[in-house]
Design a protein around this motif. Structure first.
Motif, PDB file in Angstrom:
ATOM      1  N   GLU A 129      29.059  53.302  32.295  1.00  0.00           N
ATOM      2  CA  GLU A 129      27.785  52.583  32.250  1.00  0.00           C
ATOM      3  C   GLU A 129      27.829  51.302  33.081  1.00  0.00           C
ATOM      4  OE1 GLU A 129      23.903  51.844  31.349  1.00  0.00           O
ATOM      5  OE2 GLU A 129      25.020  53.657  30.873  1.00  0.00           O
ATOM      6  N   ARG A 149      25.556  50.443  36.405  1.00  0.00           N
ATOM      7  CA  ARG A 149      24.659  49.294  36.534  1.00  0.00           C
ATOM      8  C   ARG A 149      25.012  48.407  37.716  1.00  0.00           C
ATOM      9  NH1 ARG A 149      25.186  47.260  31.133  1.00  0.00           N
ATOM     10  NH2 ARG A 149      24.246  48.929  29.965  1.00  0.00           N
ATOM     11  N   ASP A 169      23.353  52.135  40.504  1.00  0.00           N
ATOM     12  CA  ASP A 169      21.916  51.948  40.307  1.00  0.00           C
ATOM     13  C   ASP A 169      21.249  51.098  41.395  1.00  0.00           C
ATOM     14  OD1 ASP A 169      22.043  53.561  38.122  1.00  0.00           O
ATOM     15  OD2 ASP A 169      21.914  51.946  36.647  1.00  0.00           O
TER      16      ASP A 169
END
Length: 113
Positions: free
Chosen positions: A79, A83, A87
């Protein structure tokens, strides 16, 4: 003609693939590396794994129970790298693709007549 290369040949697309591949490798190697270490210790160091800790818990059981937090750590790493690295590249490419396919004034559907 756009000022930047078309999206299919764009270097950011290659960077996105590299970032996503690195992200998968880090998370996978974290979880599988720990599990492999646990299996190797179970196979080649049984005396270590059957040793007892204070409270009557065996070392092998404690290491087995630690697999769940290590898997959670792998998910957190996945994650966080998404991020931080993947992303932003994906959002930038998405915006650029929208700009590339937006019809310009004086054209019908982006095609000159």
């Amino acid at each position: 003609m756009p000022r930047h290369p078309l999206l299919g040949r764009h270097s950011d697309l290659r960077l996105l693939r590299v970032a996503y591949r690195r992200q998968r490798r880090v998370a996978t190697l974290t979880a599988l590396g720990y599990f492999t270490l646990f299996l190797l210790l179970s196979a080649f160091a049984p005396s270590l794994m059957t040793g007892t800790l204070p409270g009557g818990l065996s070392t092998g059981l404690l290491l087995g129970l630690c697999q769940l937090p290590v898997t959670g750590l792998a998910l957190c790493l996945y994650e966080c790298t998404a991020r931080r690295r993947v992303d932003p590249l994906a959002h930038r490419l998405r915006r650029q693709a929208e700009l590339d396919h937006r019809p310009t004034p004086g054209t019908a559907g982006g095609v000159l007549r």
